[in-house]
Design an enzyme around this catalytic site. Structure first.
Site, PDB file in Angstrom:
ATOM      1  N   SER A 209       0.851  -1.184   0.000  1.00  0.00           N
ATOM      2  CA  SER A 209       0.000   0.000   0.000  1.00  0.00           C
ATOM      3  C   SER A 209       0.886   1.232   0.000  1.00  0.00           C
ATOM      4  O   SER A 209       2.099   1.125   0.108  1.00  0.00           O
ATOM      5  CB  SER A 209      -0.863   0.002   1.259  1.00  0.00           C
ATOM      6  OG  SER A 209      -0.031   0.201   2.386  1.00  0.00           O
ATOM      7  N   LYS A 210       0.291   2.378  -0.086  1.00  0.00           N
ATOM      8  CA  LYS A 210       1.064   3.629  -0.065  1.00  0.00           C
ATOM      9  C   LYS A 210       1.949   3.670   1.172  1.00  0.00           C
ATOM     10  O   LYS A 210       3.110   4.035   1.113  1.00  0.00           O
ATOM     11  CB  LYS A 210       0.113   4.827  -0.066  1.00  0.00           C
ATOM     12  CG  LYS A 210       0.076   5.468  -1.434  1.00  0.00           C
ATOM     13  CD  LYS A 210      -0.009   6.936  -1.404  1.00  0.00           C
ATOM     14  CE  LYS A 210       0.641   7.425  -2.679  1.00  0.00           C
ATOM     15  NZ  LYS A 210      -0.215   7.969  -3.653  1.00  0.00           N
ATOM     16  N   ARG A 211       1.363   3.276   2.296  1.00  0.00           N
ATOM     17  CA  ARG A 211       2.086   3.340   3.555  1.00  0.00           C
ATOM     18  C   ARG A 211       3.249   2.332   3.602  1.00  0.00           C
ATOM     19  O   ARG A 211       4.274   2.571   4.208  1.00  0.00           O
ATOM     20  CB  ARG A 211       1.099   3.064   4.697  1.00  0.00           C
ATOM     21  CG  ARG A 211       1.592   3.431   6.078  1.00  0.00           C
ATOM     22  CD  ARG A 211       0.487   3.203   7.099  1.00  0.00           C
ATOM     23  NE  ARG A 211      -0.129   1.886   6.942  1.00  0.00           N
ATOM     24  CZ  ARG A 211       0.401   0.752   7.377  1.00  0.00           C
ATOM     25  NH1 ARG A 211       1.559   0.759   7.989  1.00  0.00           N
ATOM     26  NH2 ARG A 211      -0.219  -0.395   7.197  1.00  0.00           N
ATOM     27  N   THR A 212       3.061   1.175   2.922  1.00  0.00           N
ATOM     28  CA  THR A 212       4.108   0.151   3.001  1.00  0.00           C
ATOM     29  C   THR A 212       5.036   0.185   1.783  1.00  0.00           C
ATOM     30  O   THR A 212       5.774  -0.749   1.545  1.00  0.00           O
ATOM     31  CB  THR A 212       3.485  -1.254   3.155  1.00  0.00           C
ATOM     32  OG1 THR A 212       2.503  -1.433   2.129  1.00  0.00           O
ATOM     33  CG2 THR A 212       2.864  -1.447   4.508  1.00  0.00           C
ATOM     34  N   GLY A 213       4.964   1.235   1.018  1.00  0.00           N
ATOM     35  CA  GLY A 213       5.969   1.396  -0.038  1.00  0.00           C
ATOM     36  C   GLY A 213       5.462   1.417  -1.463  1.00  0.00           C
ATOM     37  O   GLY A 213       6.244   1.548  -2.394  1.00  0.00           O
TER      38      GLY A 213
END
Ligand code: GLU
Length: 442
Positions: free
Chosen positions: A216-220
């Protein structure tokens, strides 16, 4: 001759997964002295955007993944129609409401995946599984129902355009993400109906976030171009993308693109899903920065320093080079340089009162002014000379080096951690070094 392709749909930016697919195709092509085709799959007129095409090409150039041929599917609609007509004429397709559909034959489909081994599709329950595995635990494939080949608006669907192109472009190996395994049986049926010889397939594992979920955006899961903006070097980026599912062997992790070309094999690509780690990427980037050509690194650092408002107008390149040298072993990204070395450009930084209380003693007023005097008389201001002058002063005043290094660093940089004191002084220059020592004791 080996011929592979990277086939992005320009409905978004080039992401980590796309970058890895491009890289693995490129590595295989270069290693086999084959041809690397870039095929822009822009058949979806609504969702495909020129802006995304430009960005994909730009990211690939940045990563150093040069292509030998480029095609745009939007320019090949006549070709797809021609092959759809051929299927119609042979009775393998039919028209319905202006669309052309494939009469999907019911049969078992098997293929050998170069990464995953034998894959069998049981058309009875539409489940794909690997030989020896429990069919019930397989990947669900969409039902092999009659598939649209050409939509009523004249645009081809992905699988059809993909098969026609892979065949006409004489692609020998289709290397793509595991999410396309379920498309492979219907594509194989199309090869057969069209009388084409299918290529070999290699499906790469998924890339997951560190939380175990989808990237996801948060995980890369951000665009390759965002990593560029965050201060990652292209060499580090491709090195990291490689390690997502492949290893050069042993515990080697740092490997340049040309060395990887010689070692890369599809057989060694992992089956298990890869996990994207920002920390690992930062570490790899830092390793590249440590050894990077000083001139190039300075050039790359300039836009970051400008963006942070630390430099403007004409650039003193020698100074930037010196700063980059000072920080190269402690900056995981180019953006970290501006975050950490701001004090070298700005005079007006405030010293944290806590650091002051911890490191400054009233008697340092005299000490600092003596240092300033000695430094004013230094015959030169390179790190070696400054160190000599400083050590002599420390000795003459009967001080201990270890007691005075931190207070000086705080006075000069606003922080008690950072690069070597004398190297810092040399980069700051005589005038600023003296001014800051004196300022801190007022
Ligand atoms: N355009 C497809 C995608 O971006 C290509 C899939 C393939 O490589 O066959 O997923």
């Amino acid at each position: 001759m080996v011929k592979v392709r990277f086939a992005p749909s320009p409905t978004g930016y080039l992401h980590i997964g796309g970058g890895r697919a491009a890289l693995f195709n490129w590595l295989y092509a270069r290693g086999q002295e084959g041809v690397f085709v870039l095929r822009i799959e822009d058949t979806d007129r609504q969702r495909s955007k020129q802006e995304f095409v430009d960005e994909i090409l730009d990211s690939m150039r940045w990563l150093g993944l040069t292509w030998d041929e480029i095609y745009y599917q939007s320019q090949r609609f006549d070709i797809y129609r021609q092959y759809a007509q051929q299927l119609l004429a042979a009775g393998n397709a039919y028209e319905e409401n202006g669309a052309i559909l494939f009469k999907t034959p019911a049969k078992e489909i098997k293929f050998f995946d170069l990464i995953r081994g034998e894959i069998v599709f049981d058309t009875g329950n539409f489940v794909a599984y690997q030989e020896g595995a429990d069919p019930a635990a397989g990947t669900e494939a969409p039902g092999l129902k009659d598939e649209v080949l050409i939509k009523a608006d004249g645009s081809p669907v992905y699988s059809f355009a993909c098969v026609v192109d892979d065949a006409l472009m004489e692609i020998t190996h289709v290397i793509r993400g595991e999410d396309h395994i379920s498309n492979t049986p219907k594509q194989l049926l199309l090869y057969e109906a069209l009388g084409f010889k299918p290529p070999k397939f290699a499906h790469m594992p998924l890339i997951m976030g560190e939380d175990g979920g989808r990237l996801s955006k948060r995980t890369g899961a951000v665009a390759v171009t965002d990593y560029r903006r965050m201060g990652f070097l292209p060499e580090a980026m491709v090195n990291y993308l490689m390690l997502l599912s492949w290893s050069p062997g042993g515990d080697q992790e740092i490997i340049a693109l040309d060395a990887a070309v010689k070692k890369f094999t599809l057989k060694k690509v992992n089956k298990a899903s890869a996990v994207f780690s920002m920390e690992k990427l930062r570490w790899i980037n830092g390793e590249y920065i440590k050894k990077y050509d000083a001139e190039k690194l300075a050039d790359m650092a300039v836009p970051f320093l400008r963006e942070a408002g630390l430099i403007a107008g004409t650039v003193d390149r020698e100074k930037i080079k010196a700063i980059v040298e000072l920080y190269r072993s402690r900056m995981p990204t180019l953006a970290d340089l501006s975050a950490r070395a701001g004090f070298l450009f700005k005079n007006d930084f405030a010293i944290d009162p806590e650091l002051k209380a911890k490191h400054f003693k009233p008697e340092y007023a005299k000490t600092f002014s003596e240092f300033s005097e000695r430094l004013r008389q230094a015959p030169a201001f390179d790190a070696t000379t400054v160190e000599k002058v400083f050590r002599k002063a420390v000795e003459d005043m009967g001080l201990k080096m270890s007691d005075i290094v931190h207070p000086c660093r705080v006075a000069l940089t606003g922080s008690d951690v950072g690069p070597g004191l004398f190297e810092t002084m040399a980069v700051l220059g005589q005038e600023k070094t003296i001014a800051r020592l004196l300022r801190s004791i007022i």
